[in-house]
Design an enzyme around this catalytic site. Structure first.
Site, mmCIF file in Angstrom:
data_model
loop_
_atom_site.group_PDB
_atom_site.id
_atom_site.type_symbol
_atom_site.label_atom_id
_atom_site.label_comp_id
_atom_site.label_asym_id
_atom_site.label_seq_id
_atom_site.Cartn_x
_atom_site.Cartn_y
_atom_site.Cartn_z
ATOM 1 C CG ASP A 68 -0.284 -0.377 2.515
ATOM 2 O OD1 ASP A 68 0.958 -0.431 2.557
ATOM 3 O OD2 ASP A 68 -1.006 -0.607 3.496
ATOM 4 C CG ASN A 137 -9.018 -1.205 11.754
ATOM 5 O OD1 ASN A 137 -8.058 -1.851 11.343
ATOM 6 N ND2 ASN A 137 -9.461 -0.125 11.139
ATOM 7 C CG HIS A 139 -5.894 -1.908 8.685
ATOM 8 N ND1 HIS A 139 -6.093 -0.669 9.269
ATOM 9 C CD2 HIS A 139 -4.540 -2.057 8.631
ATOM 10 C CE1 HIS A 139 -4.927 -0.124 9.546
ATOM 11 N NE2 HIS A 139 -3.971 -0.944 9.177
ATOM 12 C CD GLU A 144 -8.852 1.231 7.578
ATOM 13 O OE1 GLU A 144 -8.756 0.271 8.360
ATOM 14 O OE2 GLU A 144 -8.472 2.384 7.863
HETATM 15 C C1 GLP Z 1 -0.591 0.475 8.732
HETATM 16 C C2 GLP Z 1 -0.245 -0.314 7.454
HETATM 17 C C3 GLP Z 1 -0.357 -1.800 7.653
HETATM 18 C C4 GLP Z 1 0.254 -2.171 8.988
HETATM 19 C C5 GLP Z 1 -0.577 -1.587 10.098
HETATM 20 C C6 GLP Z 1 -0.003 -1.824 11.490
HETATM 21 O O1 GLP Z 1 -1.693 1.279 8.632
HETATM 22 N N1 GLP Z 1 -0.993 0.066 6.298
HETATM 23 O O2 GLP Z 1 0.270 -2.471 6.577
HETATM 24 O O3 GLP Z 1 0.275 -3.564 9.134
HETATM 25 O O4 GLP Z 1 -0.874 -0.242 9.908
HETATM 26 O O5 GLP Z 1 1.065 -1.004 11.748
HETATM 27 P P1 GLP Z 1 2.069 -1.226 12.934
HETATM 28 O O6 GLP Z 1 2.875 -2.419 12.574
HETATM 29 O O7 GLP Z 1 2.894 0.012 12.994
HETATM 30 O O8 GLP Z 1 1.239 -1.447 14.152
#
Ligand code: GLP
Length: 236
Positions: A68, A137, A139, A144
């Site tokens: 992404d 959440n 995702h 989402e």
């Molecule tokens: C972000 C990314 C995800 C990631 C998630 C968790 O929004 N788009 O790919 O897995 O949030 O992030 P973190 O590993 O910093 O908790």
């Protein structure tokens, strides 16, 4: 098959993840890696850099597709996911940058960029190993919670809770983009193998995703249907 590996802490989670990723590169030197950003895989990436520096890995034939990108951020913005990947991994290994792909957050026609991204993944023959983190959440990528699972790469409106969670990386919450381009469920589910990394703070959502109902309200729950899923959880 779902394999859950419970590790004592973040360091061990990162080490187990790096070992699996390294095994993939050794097994298939021209593999396609599906890569993720976020704080969770940072430790794994730095261990991969160390493995490369010790001469244990060769990334010269590897291709990568990232999940992404924030919509509206340029690749040289230090909050963009392209910047993250260069900073944490690509700048330190011998991967050919031309073979590394992240959706273009500045594409004038975002829908066309999404369609082109799916075509690119198809051209590469799909993903061999998909790395995932998970949002609070549920995702994955930026898929989402929603009424339906979206198969294709698409533009998404970020949830307030996601903007809030990700604001820790920005100077001010007003700077967090409200939209993103994300690979859809097809690319993730068609990956030959999926590796989900989760730190201790994600234990509850991982439990819900793996053991609760399969629902687009918890996007990661669809992974229950993946034929080759490895989940590495840090207990502390
Ligand atoms: C972000 C990314 C995800 C990631 C998630 C968790 O929004 N788009 O790919 O897995 O949030 O992030 P973190 O590993 O910093 O908790």
């Amino acid at each position: 098959m779902i394999k859950v590996i419970r590790t004592t802490d973040y360091a061990e989670m990162s080490r187990r993840g790096a070992d699996l990723l390294a095994a993939q590169v050794l097994q298939k030197p021209n593999c396609v890696l599906g890569l993720a950003t976020g704080s969770t895989p940072e430790g794994m990436y730095s261990l991969l850099v160390e493995k490369y520096q010790r001469g244990e890995l060769d990334f010269s034939q590897v291709s990568s597709v990232n999940l992404d990108e924030y919509y509206g951020l340029s690749s040289d913005n230090d909050q963009s996911y392209r910047y993250f990947m260069n900073y944490h991994l690509f700048d330190h290994i011998n991967i050919d940058k031309a073979k590394t792909h992240v959706p273009n957050g500045l594409a004038a026609d975002a829908d066309a960029e999404c369609a082109a991204y799916d075509a690119l993944v198809d051209e590469l023959g799909g993903v061999d190993l998909q790395v995932l983190g998970i949002g609070n959440n549920g995702h994955i990528g930026f898929n989402e919670p929603d009424e339906v699972f979206t198969a294709a790469t698409h533009v998404v409106e970020l949830e307030e809770s996601t903007i809030q969670a990700n604001s820790r990386f920005f100077e001010d919450i007003s700077q967090v983009p409200t939209k993103a381009l994300t690979t859809g469920m097809r690319t993730i589910m068609q990956a030959k193998r999926v590796l989900l990394l989760a730190g201790a703070s994600k234990k509850d959502i991982v439990d819900k995703a793996l053991n609760g109902p399969i629902t687009p309200q918890v996007p990661a729950s669809l992974l229950q249907l993946h034929p080759n899923l490895t989940v590495i959880i840090a207990e502390n």
